[in-house]
Each structure stands twice: as C-alpha cells, then as structure tokens.
Design an enzyme around this catalytic site. Structure first.
Site, PDB file in Angstrom:
ATOM      1  N   CYS A  84       0.802  -1.234   0.000  1.00 50.71           N
ATOM      2  CA  CYS A  84       0.000   0.000   0.000  1.00 50.71           C
ATOM      3  C   CYS A  84       0.829   1.276   0.000  1.00 50.71           C
ATOM      4  O   CYS A  84       0.398   2.303  -0.542  1.00 50.71           O
ATOM      5  CB  CYS A  84      -0.941   0.024   1.210  1.00 50.71           C
ATOM      6  SG  CYS A  84      -1.664  -1.581   1.620  1.00 50.71           S
ATOM      7  N   CYS A  87       1.552   3.765  -3.020  1.00 51.69           N
ATOM      8  CA  CYS A  87       0.553   4.752  -3.463  1.00 51.69           C
ATOM      9  C   CYS A  87       0.107   5.675  -2.328  1.00 51.69           C
ATOM     10  O   CYS A  87      -0.124   6.859  -2.541  1.00 51.69           O
ATOM     11  CB  CYS A  87      -0.692   4.042  -3.997  1.00 51.69           C
ATOM     12  SG  CYS A  87      -0.411   3.218  -5.549  1.00 51.69           S
ATOM     13  N   MET A 125      -8.046   2.084  -7.002  1.00 50.88           N
ATOM     14  CA  MET A 125      -7.687   1.151  -5.929  1.00 50.88           C
ATOM     15  C   MET A 125      -7.869  -0.288  -6.427  1.00 50.88           C
ATOM     16  O   MET A 125      -8.960  -0.663  -6.875  1.00 50.88           O
ATOM     17  CB  MET A 125      -8.620   1.418  -4.735  1.00 50.88           C
ATOM     18  CG  MET A 125      -8.529   0.389  -3.645  1.00 50.88           C
ATOM     19  SD  MET A 125      -7.049   0.579  -2.636  1.00 50.88           S
ATOM     20  CE  MET A 125      -7.423  -0.640  -1.374  1.00 50.88           C
ATOM     21  N   HIS A 364       9.297  10.664 -12.210  1.00 53.92           N
ATOM     22  CA  HIS A 364       9.837   9.310 -12.074  1.00 53.92           C
ATOM     23  C   HIS A 364      11.192   9.210 -12.771  1.00 53.92           C
ATOM     24  O   HIS A 364      12.190   9.603 -12.237  1.00 53.92           O
ATOM     25  CB  HIS A 364       8.815   8.291 -12.593  1.00 53.92           C
ATOM     26  CG  HIS A 364       9.157   6.882 -12.251  1.00 53.92           C
ATOM     27  ND1 HIS A 364       9.141   6.411 -10.962  1.00 53.92           N
ATOM     28  CD2 HIS A 364       9.537   5.839 -13.023  1.00 53.92           C
ATOM     29  CE1 HIS A 364       9.515   5.137 -10.952  1.00 53.92           C
ATOM     30  NE2 HIS A 364       9.764   4.769 -12.200  1.00 53.92           N
ATOM     31  N   HIS A 407       6.647   6.140 -19.395  1.00 55.55           N
ATOM     32  CA  HIS A 407       7.722   5.480 -18.644  1.00 55.55           C
ATOM     33  C   HIS A 407       8.905   5.330 -19.587  1.00 55.55           C
ATOM     34  O   HIS A 407       9.032   4.319 -20.279  1.00 55.55           O
ATOM     35  CB  HIS A 407       7.252   4.116 -18.117  1.00 55.55           C
ATOM     36  CG  HIS A 407       8.222   3.509 -17.141  1.00 55.55           C
ATOM     37  ND1 HIS A 407       9.396   2.920 -17.522  1.00 55.55           N
ATOM     38  CD2 HIS A 407       8.201   3.435 -15.787  1.00 55.55           C
ATOM     39  CE1 HIS A 407      10.046   2.494 -16.447  1.00 55.55           C
ATOM     40  NE2 HIS A 407       9.336   2.790 -15.383  1.00 55.55           N
TER      41      HIS A 407
END
Ligand code: DHE
Length: 584
Positions: A84, A87, A125, A364, A407
């Site tokens: 978890c 995030c 989620m 990122h 990415h």
C-alpha cells in the site's frame, strides 16, 4: 491463455500487484471499468519490501482503538509497506493514492475500509480481495490496522550511514592502472534482481567475467565518468562500488544510505570526474552526496517540504531518477511527490546551492537528449514530460505525452526524417510511443512538442532504446498481461517514420531464447558499445531459466543467446560506455 498461477507468479516476481488477465474469481479484465486499478500502470507501484522487514511497535493506543496484538500489528505493517505504501505513502498522508490518516479512516469506519480493500474502486484502488491477492483474514487485519495511528519508520542520517560504511580496499591499495584484459567500455553490468547480484558480461565474447553480491532486489547500475567505478544500488539502499581495474573486478566500498532507495549517479562535469557519487532514497526522503573514491557520506539533504503548486507540506517526497549534468557541476534530482526538480551544485558542498525547479508531481525517470543539454523526465501519473535546460538551469517546457503513464527509462534519441532530433518515450497504460522534438535551433517549430505518436505492441511498456548508429527504435512491453506481447519487442525503422502510419516488426525474443517454462517477460534493450547489437533480458521466475538475447541491429536477426544457471532474474543491463556517456 496463461494460467492464473503463472500470472500470479510473475506478479510476485515483479513485486507489482496482479496484472489482471484473469482473476481468481474468473472475471476477465475486459469486464471491468477501464480506469479500474488493475491496469499495468496502476499495478507498477513501489513495494517497500525492505521497510516491511523492520520491527515496529504499536503507537500509543487510545480508547476506542481496535484490538490488535503486537504480532498482528507487525504483520499489518509489513503488508502495508509492501502493498500500500507505494501509493498511499509510508506515513499514510497520500501520494498517487488517497491519504489514509486516522481522521479519515475512522470517519469511514471498519466496514467501509474492508469493502474498499476487497472490491477496489474505479478511481484506481486495486480489488485486493476479489483478485485473490489478499485473503478475507488479511483484509480484516488491514482494515483494523488502518484505524490505528501509523508507525513512523526510523530515520537514517549520518550516524546510521557511517555505521554501515565500509572501505574494503583503500584507494592507496588499489591498482594504479588497469590490471585485467577486459574491454571495460564494452562490459555489461546486468541486474540479477532476485539473487541480489550483478553479472559483469563481456560485450564481445558474452563471457561472464564476474558475479558480484549486491543489495536486496538490486535495481540499477551507473558508471563513474572515467569508466573505472561501477556503482550498484539495491532496493535496501545498499550501494556497492566496484573497481573494474582490478584483476578480478570486486567491491571496494559499500554504504547503506537509507531503508528504501532506487537511484545512484556520479559526477560527470569536466574537472569533476569520479569526484562525487549521489544516491536518492524513498525512505527516508533524502539524497546523500558521497566521496566518489570511497563512498564516504559527505552531505545528507532531506527532500521533505512543500508541493510545488499547492505549497502544502509533504512529509515523504521520494527521490526518483538522478542524472549528472555535462554542462555544470550539478546533479539533477527528481523529487516525486513535491514535483520539484533540484539542481544540486556539488562544486562547494559546504555551502550547498540547490536550484529548485517547479515541474509536476510524481516525477519518475528520464534521460538526456542527443546534445546532452536537455533532461526530459516523466511526471508519469500526470502524463507529462518536463524538459530541463541543464546549461541554463531552468524549466524549458512541460509537454503532454498524450498517452497514459509515460515510462521512458532514459528514453531514446532518434534522428527523425522530418522533425530532426527527437526523444521517445513509451507508456505503461497504452500502446503509444510519444516522439518529442528536441532541436530548438535546427527545428524550432517542433521543439518541445509531441511531433508524432506511434502505436506499438500494447500497454505495459517500460523501456525504449536506440543508438546514434542505429536505424531502429525498440519498444518492450514486459507488463502487458498478454504473454505473447510481453514476450516480444516492437521495432520501428527510423528512416520510415515519415510514413503516415509507420509499421513495426515484432521480434519474438522469448521464442528465440528457447524457454518454454514459465511466463518470462522481455525487458529493457541495451546496445553494445559499437551500437551494432542490442541485448534484451528474458526475465523469468527466480526458480526458472532466464536468458539474455542478443539481436543483430542491422538485420534484426537473432545473434546469440546467453544462458547460464547464474543468470537469475536478469532485468536491467548497463553497457559501461553507453551509460557513462549517456548514449541512448
Ligand atoms: Fe525501476 C530505473 C523506480 C520497478 C527496472 N526505476 C528506475 C528509476 C526509478 C525507478 C526511480 C530511475 C533511476 C535513475 O535513473 O536514477 N522501479 C522504480 C519503482 O519505484 C518501481 C516502480 C517499483 C519498485 O518497488 O521498485 C520500479 N524497475 C522496477 C522493476 O520491476 C524493474 C522492471 C525490474 C527490476 O530490476 O526491478 C525495474 N528501473 C529498472 C531499470 C531501470 C530503472 C532497468 C534503469 C533504466 C535505464 O535505462 O536507466
């Protein structure tokens, strides 16, 4: 169709949540809302596995707190950090996921939390219960755990770093010249992820020169500017400094810079070669500048602070990619949650000057353009690419990548037949590849715009690659749930990019590797020094055979397969010359 067991095995292998081709309940991914959290992009979130191993105590319980034993609390913390925290944040203050502080969780209550964890939400989620990832007992524990104050993992400052710092071979005891006949510039450092090792493989003979122990779930390698020292970082924030001049290359220094980390880099500015190294951590949120010869930590700087636009405090902004400038004595540091790019001037670290650039949240990875002047980096959860002028030290542009979750790795530089020099990124969330113009002088109308969108094999792509001498752009898709796609690579011809809909050739890399067992994924192309061959990792489960596949760049035919029982879970590959010169 792949069996559920195989898909699940990969999910565990990749430390990402289950890519949902088929769930335990037999519901196919196609029946779910598109934005559901089981896409490759939503699944590719950090897993704080090292933090999950620390001992924590239940913070002072208040009346009305749910009953939980110390053992359950420890198990809940482990599960939370692994599944978890990527995030929702280590301290539960929110990142790409919503905050889960007790004022919110108590307001919502146990049943709400339990059902949310079990069924997921259209907002992203994952459906941890119905996917079979967590049992009802685990979900019950997690719902109770979230009603209690979160534990704060320990800090990791200078005293903790110094306690881990080891110089195994002092600089004065190291060779003064290269003592082996290895062609160092054409050496590949290959991440053996689950073995916690790297392999040093000869770029010409394909011989494994050495297997070296490194940190846990080892992540990336970077090379000092001279090409002598290889820096390798594990997810446990352990850095190994390997001397490639030794008769048998080996670790000469080691330091642990935190509890969770992903990036390491070395100073590359002329006159500062090999002087400093830098590493960034996810926990604690900080970076550390180290001596480039010994890894002695010199300066630790916290990244806690304000989010760039709302100017609200963020307690744990993680450090993502770090790159060294070729134009100034600076490290360029991506701070994820605050959306800031820091230019850290290492010319005087006692009087440290840091330029703070407002970019975008959730920075990122990224790399330099072909002139090495501009740094292009993905704010991946915002579908944007920030462009930094490393010569002027400022933000040049924010470009929409027009795909879901860019990415790039370090990206790929191509000479486009219409738009001149362009930089490419693929996407985790869809099959698109964005080409962005990078030549403000020669092609001013196209600079810092997405000039072309290509369509490759599918979503779940992580890396693109090219080389100045190559006419090809290679696009992988390791996180695509379709086994055939994740086993292949798409190749575009650069001189055909002027066509309306450029086509690609598919290379069946896993088939070429001759591996039938498991569901290996093809990940991250890396060129040799000459630029006439590209290597791909065939990344299988830890207990199954993996391989490296070498492709002839001119003919796109199979050239060689490197197999060895020691090649356990190979992922990233870093050619010494290309990495130190930023050739990609
Ligand atoms: Fe990576 C680079 C973070 C999972 C292989 N990865 C990076 C960088 C960051 C990052 C911040 C940029 C470093 C730099 O340039 O200084 N990676 C993360 C995560 O947070 C994430 C999503 C989840 C996690 O818990 O770690 C993650 N990464 C993976 C993998 O699962 C991959 C595919 C396989 C592996 O070995 O772990 C993987 N990451 C890589 C590779 C690079 C990388 C090969 C370097 C690419 C390059 O060309 O430079």
């Amino acid at each position: 169709m792949n069996s559920f067991r195989e898909i699940r095995r990969f999910a565990l292998l990749a430390s990402v949540a289950l890519p949902m081709a088929v769930t335990a309940t037999g519901i196919s991914a196609q029946e779910k809302p598109k934005e559901h959290g089981d896409t490759p992009a939503a699944a590719y979130q950090p897993s704080m596995t090292t933090l999950g191993q620390i001992d924590v105590e239940i913070p002072g319980l208040k009346p009305g707190d749910p009953v939980i034993s110390q053992e359950e609390f420890q198990a809940g913390t482990k599960m939370y950090f692994e599944r978890c925290a990527g995030c929702h944040g280590v301290l539960r203050k929110g990142a790409t996921g919503k905050p889960l502080t007790t004022d919110i969780t108590r307001e919502n209550g146990y049943e709400y939390l339990r059902d949310f964890i079990k069924y997921g939400s259209p907002g992203g989620m994952p459906n941890w219960g119905t996917s079979g990832e967590l049992t009802d007992e685990q979900i019950d524990l997690m719902a109770r755990y979230l009603l209690i104050e979160p534990p704060a993992p320990p800090e990791f400052g200078m005293p903790e770093m110094m306690a881990t710092w080891k110089v195994l071979v002092k600089p004065e005891d190291r060779p003064t010249k290269k003592m082996n006949d290895i062609d160092i510039d054409n050496l590949f450092s290959v991440t053996l992820r689950d073995a916690g090792q790297i392999a040093l493989i000869d770029g010409k003979t394909y011989e494994i020169h050495a297997i070296i122990e490194t940190g846990y779930a080892v992540h990336i390698s970077r090379i000092s500017a001279s090409g002598r020292y290889l820096m390798v970082i594990g997810r446990d924030a352990l850095i190994n400094m390997i001397d490639l001049w030794m008769e048998q290359p080996a670790t000469v220094a080691q330091v642990k810079v935190g509890a969770e980390a992903r990036s390491v880099e070395t100073s590359k500015m002329e006159g500062w070669e090999d002087k400093y190294a830098i590493a960034g951590s996810y926990w604690p949120p900080q970076y550390v500048i180290m001596d480039g010869n010994t890894l002695e930590p010199k300066k630790v700087v916290s990244t806690r602070g304000m989010i760039y636009d709302t100017q609200e405090y963020h307690p744990e902004p993680r450090v993502a990619a770090i790159i060294a400038s070729h134009y100034r004595p600076e490290f360029i540091v991506n701070v994820k949650e605050t959306g800031k790019i820091l230019l850290v001037d290492y010319s005087d670290i006692k009087n440290l000057k840091v330029t703070e650039i407002e970019a975008e949240r959730f920075l990122h990875d990224g790399g330099l353009d072909s002139s090495k002047r501009y740094f292009l980096t993905a704010a991946n959860a915002r579908n944007k690419i920030a462009v930094i002028d490393t010569k002027e030290g400022s933000l040049t542009a924010m470009v929409e990548s027009e795909g879901e979750t860019p990415h790039p790795g370090r990206g790929a530089n191509l000479n486009h037949p219409i738009y001149g020099p362009v930089w490419a990124t693929s996407h985790l969330g869809d099959e698109t590849v964005a080409l962005i113009g990078t030549d403000p002088e020669g092609h001013p109308d196209h600079a810092w715009k997405m000039v072309q969108q290509l369509f490759a094999l599918g979503g779940g792509s992580l890396f693109v690659k090219s080389h100045p001498t190559s006419n090809h752009l290679y696009v992988d898709a390791p996180l695509n749930p379709d086994a055939e796609i994740s086993a292949s690579v798409a190749v575009f011809k650069v001189d055909e990019l002027d066509k309306e809909e450029p086509e690609y050739t598919v290379l069946p890399i896993v088939e070429w590797a001759g591996i039938a067992e498991g569901q290996p994924r093809v990940v991250q192309g890396e060129f040799n020094k000459e630029g006439n061959e590209i290597w791909f990792s065939v990344w299988n489960a830890k207990d199954l055979e993996s391989a490296l596949v070498v492709v002839d760049d001119k003919t796109l035919e199979l050239k060689h397969v490197i197999k060895d029982p020691r090649l356990v879970t190979p992922t990233g590959k870093f050619n010494v010359f290309n990495t130190r010169q930023d050739v990609y």
